[in-house]
Design an enzyme around this catalytic site. Structure first.
Site, short mmCIF file in Angstrom:
data_model
loop_
_atom_site.label_atom_id
_atom_site.label_comp_id
_atom_site.label_asym_id
_atom_site.label_seq_id
_atom_site.Cartn_x
_atom_site.Cartn_y
_atom_site.Cartn_z
N ARG A 18 47.19 40.07 28.15
CA ARG A 18 48.23 40.90 28.78
C ARG A 18 48.93 41.75 27.74
O ARG A 18 49.39 41.26 26.71
CB ARG A 18 49.27 39.98 29.46
CG ARG A 18 50.57 40.66 29.87
CD ARG A 18 50.54 41.07 31.31
NE ARG A 18 51.77 41.74 31.71
CZ ARG A 18 52.62 41.25 32.61
NH1 ARG A 18 52.38 40.08 33.17
NH2 ARG A 18 53.68 41.93 32.95
N ARG A 67 47.76 45.17 34.91
CA ARG A 67 47.71 44.07 33.94
C ARG A 67 46.57 43.12 34.24
O ARG A 67 46.16 42.96 35.39
CB ARG A 67 49.04 43.33 33.86
CG ARG A 67 49.47 42.51 35.05
CD ARG A 67 50.04 43.29 36.20
NE ARG A 67 51.23 44.06 35.96
CZ ARG A 67 52.46 43.55 36.06
NH1 ARG A 67 52.66 42.31 36.40
NH2 ARG A 67 53.48 44.31 35.85
N ASP A 109 49.39 38.47 35.61
CA ASP A 109 50.85 38.33 35.76
C ASP A 109 51.10 36.96 36.38
O ASP A 109 50.53 36.64 37.42
CB ASP A 109 51.37 39.44 36.69
CG ASP A 109 52.88 39.43 36.83
OD1 ASP A 109 53.57 39.20 35.81
OD2 ASP A 109 53.37 39.66 37.95
N ASP A 160 54.23 34.72 37.70
CA ASP A 160 55.67 34.69 37.99
C ASP A 160 56.06 33.30 38.48
O ASP A 160 55.36 32.71 39.32
CB ASP A 160 56.01 35.71 39.09
CG ASP A 160 55.91 37.15 38.61
OD1 ASP A 160 55.98 37.39 37.40
OD2 ASP A 160 55.76 38.04 39.48
P1 ATP Z 1 58.40 41.58 38.87
O1 ATP Z 1 59.25 40.56 38.13
O2 ATP Z 1 59.18 42.55 39.71
O3 ATP Z 1 57.27 40.94 39.63
P2 ATP Z 1 56.74 42.08 36.62
O4 ATP Z 1 56.09 40.79 36.99
O5 ATP Z 1 55.85 43.27 36.40
O6 ATP Z 1 57.80 42.49 37.73
P3 ATP Z 1 57.12 41.43 33.93
O7 ATP Z 1 56.94 42.63 33.05
O8 ATP Z 1 55.94 40.50 34.05
O9 ATP Z 1 57.63 41.87 35.35
O10 ATP Z 1 58.31 40.51 33.43
C1 ATP Z 1 59.50 41.05 32.96
C2 ATP Z 1 60.48 39.93 32.62
O11 ATP Z 1 60.84 39.21 33.78
C3 ATP Z 1 59.95 38.84 31.68
O12 ATP Z 1 60.21 39.16 30.38
C4 ATP Z 1 60.70 37.56 32.15
O13 ATP Z 1 61.60 37.09 31.15
C5 ATP Z 1 61.48 38.05 33.34
N1 ATP Z 1 61.56 37.10 34.46
C6 ATP Z 1 62.71 36.85 35.14
N2 ATP Z 1 62.52 35.96 36.09
C7 ATP Z 1 61.20 35.63 36.06
C8 ATP Z 1 60.40 34.74 36.83
N3 ATP Z 1 60.94 34.04 37.84
N4 ATP Z 1 59.08 34.63 36.52
C9 ATP Z 1 58.56 35.38 35.51
N5 ATP Z 1 59.26 36.23 34.73
C10 ATP Z 1 60.57 36.36 35.01
CA CA Z 2 55.27 40.10 39.06
CA CA Z 3 55.87 38.85 35.70
#
Ligand code: ATP
Ligand code: CA
Ligand code: CA
Length: 162
Positions: free
Chosen positions: A86, A95, A98, A100
């Site tokens: 990633r 990506r 991902d 979450d």
């Molecule tokens: P989204 O969060 O809207 O799905 P994304 O997955 O593209 O967008 P990322 O770039 O993967 O966002 O993550 C950005 C930041 O989100 C990470 O640095 C992380 O610290 C933060 N974050 C906050 N809450 C969560 C969570 N529940 N799970 C994963 N990451 C999280």
């Molecule tokens: Ca996401």
């Molecule tokens: Ca994420």
């Protein structure tokens, strides 16, 4: 030792053979320390969100039991994302993987690093559909039922592929 907690994790990929990426990620999630992978959803295909032109996503979710803290679990998820190449680019950009953290027990967490329940749960069909596979009777810490959320979200742009 922390008390075991049930956590739900959302997986997404739209680069470098997404199905292979998801399968690799599932293997890594099954090997997480202090955790047990309990269930895996079907795999779904959806168009990307955020307005950038990019390939469709494959999405899934898993149910885990873990004694890791929520932050420790998040760091483990980020490690798996890195192991699968990633590159942190534009928000919502394409990506390889991902991961979450969607739900962590009944807890609500609001820090800059970690928001739980993940804000996307309320509106994203590619999060809600796999969660329904795992636990249709699930209720969010807010009291909202997953099936009520599913009834409000679109099923037009989402299809199961495996
Ligand atoms: P989204 O969060 O809207 O799905 P994304 O997955 O593209 O967008 P990322 O770039 O993967 O966002 O993550 C950005 C930041 O989100 C990470 O640095 C992380 O610290 C933060 N974050 C906050 N809450 C969560 C969570 N529940 N799970 C994963 N990451 C999280
Ligand atoms: Ca996401
Ligand atoms: Ca994420």
């Amino acid at each position: 030792m922390n008390k075991p907690v049930i956590a739900y994790i959302g997986l997404g990929s739209n680069l470098s053979h997404p199905l292979t990426q998801l399968k690799l990620a599932l293997k890594a999630l099954a090997e997480l320390p202090n955790s047990q992978l309990l269930k895996t959803s079907a795999i779904y295909q959806t168009p990307a969100i955020g307005g950038l032109i990019q390939p469709d996503y494959l999405n899934a979710a898993v149910k885990l039991q873990t004694t890791l803290s929520a932050v420790a679990l998040l760091r483990q998820l980020q490690l798996i994302e890195q192991q699968q190449g990633r590159i942190r680019g534009e928000k919502w950009g394409p990506r390889t993987l991902d991961l979450d953290l969607l739900l962590y027990g009944e807890q609500s967490i609001f820090t800059q690093e970690l928001m739980v329940p993940h804000p996307g749960i309320m509106t994203r069909n590619f999060v809600i559909f796999p969660l329904v596979d795992l636990e249709p009777g699930l209720t969010l810490p807010s009291g909202e039922s997953l099936l009520a959320l599913k009834a409000q979200c679109s099923s037009l742009s989402i299809k199961t592929i495996a």
